[in-house]
Design an enzyme around this catalytic site. Structure first.
Site, short mmCIF file in Angstrom:
data_model
loop_
_atom_site.label_atom_id
_atom_site.label_comp_id
_atom_site.label_asym_id
_atom_site.label_seq_id
_atom_site.Cartn_x
_atom_site.Cartn_y
_atom_site.Cartn_z
N ARG A 1 43.10 43.60 79.54
CA ARG A 1 43.04 42.59 80.60
C ARG A 1 41.76 41.78 80.46
O ARG A 1 40.69 42.33 80.21
CB ARG A 1 43.11 43.23 81.99
N GLU B 1 40.35 52.46 93.88
CA GLU B 1 41.73 52.49 93.41
C GLU B 1 41.86 53.19 92.06
O GLU B 1 41.11 52.93 91.13
CB GLU B 1 42.26 51.06 93.27
N SER C 1 48.34 52.14 91.58
CA SER C 1 49.16 51.29 92.45
C SER C 1 50.61 51.59 92.15
O SER C 1 51.02 51.62 90.98
CB SER C 1 48.88 49.80 92.21
#
Length: 430
Positions: free
Chosen positions: A262, A349, A352
């Protein structure tokens, strides 16, 4: 992708759903393009019928020897042919415009998703474990002496730039062990099918899984046009593109461990220290392809698969339901699992788990054939991290740190580490 027919039938509901995400109304603009497109299609069909009628009359005029009528009809046929081609071209352009507009609009949130503008409006739904009380000030992962011996950011920066890391010695082995533990658990306990997929994909795969056209800047593209996957959600989900599956074959549950890439566009200044936010990272992904009636229960099942991994590792966590303003583009509903990081004194996090409904299935034309008969219907697709390996490594290291700078590792990893349970100050396992 949205169904234009549903927008035609209830434009107010469509705009209301967009408003929940903080987006401007779009129905009138979409329907104007749709109406123009349909008008061009109808006009082309009418002109085609006139062309066909004139073509039949040409032969009759020639048979009668009526040269003037023959020439007039031939000219009419030629004019109609050109008219049909022009209108079909215009209709095609309008269709492409409408498709592009629809492809850039986020998925509609489920009714039970809380309204909100940011992560501050997310709703905690469960919490597991109690964060440990340290008799010393806990450090972030990269500051722990035993970890620093096997986590090298400077050398990685020399070869690749910022947001990369070299892992070595025990830290590298723990990272590998975590990925193996996750995959084994998903296959042996959770009954997912293990897949090994490419990390280079074509435009169609990125588009079908809603990563294009709107978010191309978030991913890396090679000079010859392939994309480096941001997650194996892309390859696993797109594996059913264009298929008509048998209802009896649903659900299809898959998992894969891959390197992911990413660009972290828009994240300048965020989590620059340590390996929390990297350009290259590893993740174990879960993807389910289900019957529409089963997708909500499937999301709960996937969520438990991810939570179970953290419980086995003894990592305290909390699970939150994301609000409309914090939810991803393609999601209909998302649960985030946040692991406790004592070095940051915060939950961060680590997974997800999202359902997209038929949003991705429409983009890639993935359907199933109902056992009761009738037309093929779109499947529902779901995806979830099970888990992000690097972030899980951070959680294991920070929660297991000792005052002397060593790290005590979860017992569940011992079979993957040759029975060793401690990361020593020299960066080696013992």
């Amino acid at each position: 992708m949205h169904d234009i027919r549903a927008i035609r039938e209830n434009p107010a509901a469509f705009d209301a759903a967009l408003a929940r995400r903080g987006d401007a109304p779009m129905s009138s603009e979409l329907l104007a393009v749709d109406e123009a497109r349909r008008a061009k299609i109808l006009a082309a069909e009418t002109a085609q019928a006139e062309q066909n009628k004139a073509s039949k009359e040409v032969g009759a005029a020639k048979g009668r020897g009526d040269e003037d009528e023959f020439q007039r009809l031939r000219a009419l046929v030629a004019d109609k042919k050109a008219e049909v081609a022009a209108m079909q071209g215009e209709a095609k352009e309008l269709d492409a415009k409408l498709t592009d507009m629809l492809a850039r609009i986020a998925n509609m949130p489920a009714d039970d998703v809380p309204d909100g503008a940011s992560e501050d409006d997310n709703v905690e739904v469960t919490r597991w474990g109690t964060p440990a009380s340290f008799e010393f000030a806990p450090k972030e992962h990269y500051e722990i002496p035993a970890v620093a011996a096997g986590m090298d950011f400077e050398t990685a920066a020399k070869t690749s730039g910022s947001r990369f890391v070299n892992l070595s010695k025990g830290v590298a082995r723990i990272h590998r062990a975590l990925a193996q533990f996750m995959i084994d658990t998903h296959v042996d306990k959770n009954e997912l099918t293990e897949m090994q997929t490419p990390v280079l994909v074509r435009d169609e795969a990125m588009y079908g899984t809603d990563k294009l056209p709107k978010f191309g800047e978030d991913s890396y593209q090679t000079t010859n046009g392939w994309w480096l996957i941001p997650t194996s959600e892309v390859t696993l989900t797109y594996s059913v593109a264009g298929d008509i599956l048998d209802e009896a074959d649903l659900p299809i549950r898959m998992t894969a461990h891959t390197v992911c890439f990413r660009s972290e566009a828009g994240s300048a200044g965020k989590d620059t220290a340590g390996m929390l936010r990297q350009h290259q990272f590893e993740k174990v992904e879960m993807v389910s392809v289900t019957h529409p009636d089963a997708s909500d229960d499937e999301q709960k099942s996937m969520l438990r698969c991810a939570e179970g991994l953290l419980e086995a590792l003894g990592i305290p966590y909390r699970t939150v339901l994301l609000c409309t303003g914090d939810m991803g583009f393609g999601a209909r509903r998302t649960f985030d699992i946040e692991a406790w990081l004592p070095g940051q004194d915060a939950y961060r996090e680590i997974s997800s788990v999202s359902t997209t409904g038929d949003f991705q299935a429409r983009r890639m034309n993935a359907r199933f054939r109902p056992e009761a008969g009738g037309k093929p219907a779109f499947v529902h697709t779901l995806n979830g991290s099970g888990l992000a390996v690097g972030r899980c490594l951070i959680a294991v290291l920070e929660n297991g740190q000792n005052e002397d700078g060593t790290v005590t590792l979860p017992n569940v990893l011992a079979p993957y580490l040759g029975g060793k349970t401690t990361l020593g100050l020299d960066g080696r396992l013992s």
